[in-house]
Scaffold this motif. Structure first.
Motif, PDB file in Angstrom:
ATOM      1  N   SER A 143      -5.782 -10.885  -7.475  1.00 42.91           N
ATOM      2  CA  SER A 143      -6.970  -9.176  -7.968  1.00 42.91           C
ATOM      3  C   SER A 143      -7.158  -9.837  -9.319  1.00 42.91           C
ATOM      4  O   SER A 143      -9.313  -9.818  -9.787  1.00 42.91           O
ATOM      5  CB  SER A 143      -5.651  -8.423  -7.138  1.00 42.91           C
ATOM      6  OG  SER A 143      -5.311  -8.753  -8.874  1.00 42.91           O
ATOM      7  N   SER A 144      -6.569 -10.875 -10.157  1.00 45.96           N
ATOM      8  CA  SER A 144      -7.128 -11.197 -11.546  1.00 45.96           C
ATOM      9  C   SER A 144      -8.691 -12.282 -11.036  1.00 45.96           C
ATOM     10  O   SER A 144      -9.425 -11.968 -12.325  1.00 45.96           O
ATOM     11  CB  SER A 144      -6.267 -11.901 -11.817  1.00 45.96           C
ATOM     12  OG  SER A 144      -6.294 -13.315 -11.622  1.00 45.96           O
ATOM     13  N   LYS A 145      -8.607 -12.983 -10.379  1.00 47.34           N
ATOM     14  CA  LYS A 145     -10.195 -13.816 -10.050  1.00 47.34           C
ATOM     15  C   LYS A 145     -11.083 -12.387  -9.255  1.00 47.34           C
ATOM     16  O   LYS A 145     -12.104 -13.619  -9.698  1.00 47.34           O
ATOM     17  CB  LYS A 145      -9.288 -14.696  -8.991  1.00 47.34           C
ATOM     18  CG  LYS A 145      -8.280 -15.491  -9.720  1.00 47.34           C
ATOM     19  CD  LYS A 145      -8.440 -16.580  -8.735  1.00 47.34           C
ATOM     20  CE  LYS A 145      -7.549 -17.788  -9.543  1.00 47.34           C
ATOM     21  NZ  LYS A 145      -5.694 -16.919 -10.296  1.00 47.34           N
ATOM     22  N   LEU A 146     -10.646 -11.761  -8.754  1.00 41.84           N
ATOM     23  CA  LEU A 146     -11.692 -11.179  -8.171  1.00 41.84           C
ATOM     24  C   LEU A 146     -11.985 -10.063  -8.710  1.00 41.84           C
ATOM     25  O   LEU A 146     -13.564  -9.339  -9.315  1.00 41.84           O
ATOM     26  CB  LEU A 146     -11.258  -9.833  -6.851  1.00 41.84           C
ATOM     27  CG  LEU A 146     -10.602 -11.270  -5.591  1.00 41.84           C
ATOM     28  CD1 LEU A 146      -9.961 -10.484  -4.658  1.00 41.84           C
ATOM     29  CD2 LEU A 146     -12.671 -11.400  -4.724  1.00 41.84           C
ATOM     30  N   GLN A 147     -11.509  -9.342 -10.267  1.00 43.05           N
ATOM     31  CA  GLN A 147     -11.766  -8.771 -11.248  1.00 43.05           C
ATOM     32  C   GLN A 147     -12.254  -9.606 -12.159  1.00 43.05           C
ATOM     33  O   GLN A 147     -13.490  -8.627 -12.552  1.00 43.05           O
ATOM     34  CB  GLN A 147     -10.554  -8.317 -12.027  1.00 43.05           C
ATOM     35  CG  GLN A 147      -9.728  -7.297 -11.201  1.00 43.05           C
ATOM     36  CD  GLN A 147      -8.392  -6.762 -11.838  1.00 43.05           C
ATOM     37  OE1 GLN A 147      -8.695  -5.617 -12.544  1.00 43.05           O
ATOM     38  NE2 GLN A 147      -7.389  -7.309 -11.381  1.00 43.05           N
ATOM     39  N   ASP A 148     -12.398 -10.384 -12.070  1.00 43.65           N
ATOM     40  CA  ASP A 148     -13.502 -11.459 -13.015  1.00 43.65           C
ATOM     41  C   ASP A 148     -14.603 -11.433 -12.627  1.00 43.65           C
ATOM     42  O   ASP A 148     -15.957 -11.295 -13.598  1.00 43.65           O
ATOM     43  CB  ASP A 148     -13.305 -13.306 -13.447  1.00 43.65           C
ATOM     44  CG  ASP A 148     -12.177 -12.616 -14.427  1.00 43.65           C
ATOM     45  OD1 ASP A 148     -11.491 -12.085 -15.103  1.00 43.65           O
ATOM     46  OD2 ASP A 148     -10.739 -14.095 -14.392  1.00 43.65           O
ATOM     47  N   LEU A 149     -15.430 -11.215 -11.426  1.00 47.06           N
ATOM     48  CA  LEU A 149     -16.722 -11.242 -10.798  1.00 47.06           C
ATOM     49  C   LEU A 149     -17.635  -9.848 -10.935  1.00 47.06           C
ATOM     50  O   LEU A 149     -18.310  -9.936 -10.328  1.00 47.06           O
ATOM     51  CB  LEU A 149     -16.315 -11.838  -9.125  1.00 47.06           C
ATOM     52  CG  LEU A 149     -15.374 -12.232  -9.220  1.00 47.06           C
ATOM     53  CD1 LEU A 149     -15.358 -12.622  -7.811  1.00 47.06           C
ATOM     54  CD2 LEU A 149     -16.392 -14.497 -10.099  1.00 47.06           C
ATOM     55  N   SER A 150     -16.351  -8.752 -11.338  1.00 50.11           N
ATOM     56  CA  SER A 150     -17.848  -7.541 -11.379  1.00 50.11           C
ATOM     57  C   SER A 150     -18.343  -7.092  -9.817  1.00 50.11           C
ATOM     58  O   SER A 150     -19.163  -6.949 -10.330  1.00 50.11           O
ATOM     59  CB  SER A 150     -18.441  -7.260 -12.817  1.00 50.11           C
ATOM     60  OG  SER A 150     -18.429  -8.013 -13.786  1.00 50.11           O
ATOM     61  N   LEU A 151     -17.298  -6.859  -9.234  1.00 48.81           N
ATOM     62  CA  LEU A 151     -17.816  -6.672  -8.020  1.00 48.81           C
ATOM     63  C   LEU A 151     -18.117  -4.691  -7.271  1.00 48.81           C
ATOM     64  O   LEU A 151     -17.799  -3.780  -8.602  1.00 48.81           O
ATOM     65  CB  LEU A 151     -16.126  -6.779  -7.047  1.00 48.81           C
ATOM     66  CG  LEU A 151     -15.763  -8.261  -6.916  1.00 48.81           C
ATOM     67  CD1 LEU A 151     -14.272  -7.589  -6.003  1.00 48.81           C
ATOM     68  CD2 LEU A 151     -16.852  -9.017  -6.331  1.00 48.81           C
ATOM     69  N   SER A 152     -19.121  -4.973  -6.488  1.00 51.91           N
ATOM     70  CA  SER A 152     -19.686  -3.391  -6.673  1.00 51.91           C
ATOM     71  C   SER A 152     -19.305  -2.632  -6.203  1.00 51.91           C
ATOM     72  O   SER A 152     -18.174  -3.282  -5.082  1.00 51.91           O
ATOM     73  CB  SER A 152     -21.288  -4.015  -5.393  1.00 51.91           C
ATOM     74  OG  SER A 152     -21.864  -2.074  -5.178  1.00 51.91           O
TER      75      SER A 152
END
Length: 222
Positions: A143-152
């Motif tokens: 989740s930490s790697k996904l959160q860094d991407l500012s997902l829509s």
């Protein structure tokens, strides 16, 4: 004895790749530009992330190393999957941010712990509780790697469920290879020596991964 060297070379090379493990640049661009529910691309990216996630694979290798029965493999892997599914979805959907370096350092320690458990050096927790607990930690790593991407936010819930399904598909593919490899190793007369050396290598891989990540944490910590 010579048949341990392919396994040794694979395990020895994993920590460096694990240190660099993240979401590839092209995949990052797609995720950041995405808007709306896109189940199949997110399933693909989830599966890809798992089969290239050497930190997760190292831990899973340790978990199933001595499991002879398929039912036991499924039980422990299901506990791990449940743990990382909870924190992957909760972390992204709630916005709870955990330092990626710190989480990955703990993931490195989880590999060390499992190797030492396999070697009979320590057993601090019930094996099932440990696998579930470390699954929670591994999910925060995802989740930490996904959160860094500012997902829509558009389609976020469905996309994250799809990503998690993809992670499970990738896990099954990786486990198929690992189970076949360990079944082959168990047929060796020298399996006891192979198991000892392999888990020492596994411990070393986790320790190197921990060292890289904890160094990154202190360098970037504010």
């Amino acid at each position: 004895m010579n048949r341990i060297w392919p396994l040794a070379l694979i395990c020895a090379g994993l920590p460096v790749a694990g240190f660099a493990h993240g979401i590839a640049g092209g995949d990052q661009a797609y995720l950041m530009a995405n808007a709306g529910f896109r189940p199949f691309p997110f399933m693909y990216l989830g599966a890809k992330h798992m089969v290239t996630g050497y930190d997760h694979l190292l831990y899973l290798a340790g978990v199933i190393f001595f499991l002879h029965r398929l039912a036991d493999v499924m039980k422990f892997v299901s506990l791990f999957a449940l743990g990382h599914s909870i924190t992957l979805l909760f972390g992204v959907l709630s916005g709870l941010h955990v330092n990626a370096f710190l989480i990955d350092a703990i993931i490195g320690l989880s590999i060390c712990y499992k190797a030492l458990e396999n070697l009979g050096v320590i057993r601090w927790f019930d094996a099932r509780l440990a696998v579930f607990g470390f699954g929670l930690v591994h999910g925060f790593g995802l989740s930490s790697k996904l959160q860094d991407l500012s997902l829509s936010d558009d389609g976020l819930i469905g996309n994250m469920v799809s990503f998690n399904i993809g992670v499970e598909v990738g896990q099954i593919l990786a486990l198929t290879i690992l189970v076949a490899m360990f079944s082959w190793l168990r047929d060796l007369r020298s399996f006891g020596t192979v198991a000892l050396n392999a888990n020492v290598i596994l411990f070393g891989a986790g320790l190197v991964l921990f060292g890289f990540q904890i160094t990154g944490f202190f360098i970037t910590w504010r």
